[in-house]
Design an enzyme around this catalytic site. Structure first.
Site, PDB file in Angstrom:
ATOM      1  N   ARG A   1       1.556 -19.071 -17.320  1.00 13.62           N
ATOM      2  CA  ARG A   1       2.437 -19.404 -18.444  1.00 13.62           C
ATOM      3  C   ARG A   1       2.043 -20.786 -18.936  1.00 13.62           C
ATOM      4  O   ARG A   1       1.924 -21.724 -18.145  1.00 13.62           O
ATOM      5  CB  ARG A   1       3.891 -19.382 -17.959  1.00 13.62           C
ATOM      6  CG  ARG A   1       4.919 -19.846 -18.964  1.00 13.62           C
ATOM      7  CD  ARG A   1       5.109 -18.788 -20.043  1.00 13.62           C
ATOM      8  NE  ARG A   1       6.294 -19.023 -20.836  1.00 13.62           N
ATOM      9  CZ  ARG A   1       6.443 -19.962 -21.740  1.00 13.62           C
ATOM     10  NH1 ARG A   1       5.475 -20.817 -21.979  1.00 13.62           N
ATOM     11  NH2 ARG A   1       7.561 -20.064 -22.424  1.00 13.62           N
TER      12      ARG A   1
ATOM     13  N   GLU B   1       8.931 -13.673 -28.763  1.00 16.48           N
ATOM     14  CA  GLU B   1       8.789 -12.590 -27.782  1.00 16.48           C
ATOM     15  C   GLU B   1       8.133 -11.342 -28.377  1.00 16.48           C
ATOM     16  O   GLU B   1       8.372 -10.983 -29.525  1.00 16.48           O
ATOM     17  CB  GLU B   1      10.151 -12.207 -27.210  1.00 16.48           C
ATOM     18  CG  GLU B   1      10.854 -13.321 -26.455  1.00 16.48           C
ATOM     19  CD  GLU B   1      10.111 -13.804 -25.232  1.00 16.48           C
ATOM     20  OE1 GLU B   1       9.255 -13.074 -24.693  1.00 16.48           O
ATOM     21  OE2 GLU B   1      10.380 -14.942 -24.799  1.00 16.48           O
TER      22      GLU B   1
ATOM     23  N   ARG C   1       4.864 -17.460 -11.777  1.00 10.85           N
ATOM     24  CA  ARG C   1       3.715 -17.656 -12.664  1.00 10.85           C
ATOM     25  C   ARG C   1       3.171 -19.075 -12.514  1.00 10.85           C
ATOM     26  O   ARG C   1       3.934 -20.026 -12.338  1.00 10.85           O
ATOM     27  CB  ARG C   1       4.114 -17.438 -14.129  1.00 10.85           C
ATOM     28  CG  ARG C   1       4.572 -16.036 -14.436  1.00 10.85           C
ATOM     29  CD  ARG C   1       5.023 -15.909 -15.869  1.00 10.85           C
ATOM     30  NE  ARG C   1       6.175 -16.765 -16.141  1.00 10.85           N
ATOM     31  CZ  ARG C   1       6.878 -16.735 -17.266  1.00 10.85           C
ATOM     32  NH1 ARG C   1       6.550 -15.905 -18.237  1.00 10.85           N
ATOM     33  NH2 ARG C   1       7.911 -17.545 -17.435  1.00 10.85           N
TER      34      ARG C   1
END
Length: 169
Positions: free
Chosen positions: A65, A73, A115
């Site tokens: 990320r 999104e 992440r």
């Protein structure tokens, strides 16, 4: 006596110069490897969306990320595709897929989802900043990762001023 004093001054000056070069890793002491211990280079094997990619780390896929940006999104469960989400995702795919990128970590290397968190460099350009500059991401920072906050926020202000993409209304 004068010759000894002059020689001593030259030796002391040389020691000072070499000490400074050693401490700053410049001159003959410059590292041959990466410029920062918090940086590593990887190949992007897949783009999930505008701000999330998968890189190959020693033969293993690593979900990454980007720090400091939030793109609209496109793949979040139970969330419709947001305006400019597809454009941000396509932009990231076009620029990063199959590319070697340099990852620069900040203070926290993982988020709560596991992440990896990093700034993504494509050559000398920070891709996180590029997303903000193109108006395809909002600047968004979470403690404690603030290293490039001012830089990314400036890129966002530039996009807002030019009414680019998400700032076009």
């Amino acid at each position: 006596m004068k010759k000894i004093t002059t020689g001593l001054i030259i030796v002391v000056a040389a020691i000072i110069v070499l000490s400074i070069q050693f401490m700053t890793e410049s001159g003959p002491f410059k590292s041959a490897g990466l410029s920062n211990a918090n940086e590593q280079t990887y190949k992007v094997i897949r783009v999930i969306d505008g701000d999330t990619i998968i890189v190959d780390k020693d033969g293993k896929q690593q979900n990454l990320r980007m720090i400091g940006v939030d793109t609209p999104e496109t793949v979040k469960p139970n969330t419709p595709v947001q305006p400019y989400g597809k454009e941000a995702s396509d932009f990231t795919k076009r620029h990063l897929t199959n590319q070697k990128v340099r990852l620069e970590y900040d203070k926290q290397e993982k988020d709560r989802y596991g992440r990896t968190l990093a700034y993504v460099w494509l050559g000398k350009e920070m891709f996180n900043e590029k997303l903000a500059k193109e108006g395809l991401a909002r600047a968004k920072f979470y403690r404690p990762n603030y290293k490039y906050q001012e830089r990314i926020e400036q890129a966002q202000k530039q996009a807002q001023k030019l009414k680019k993409n998400i700032w076009s209304n």
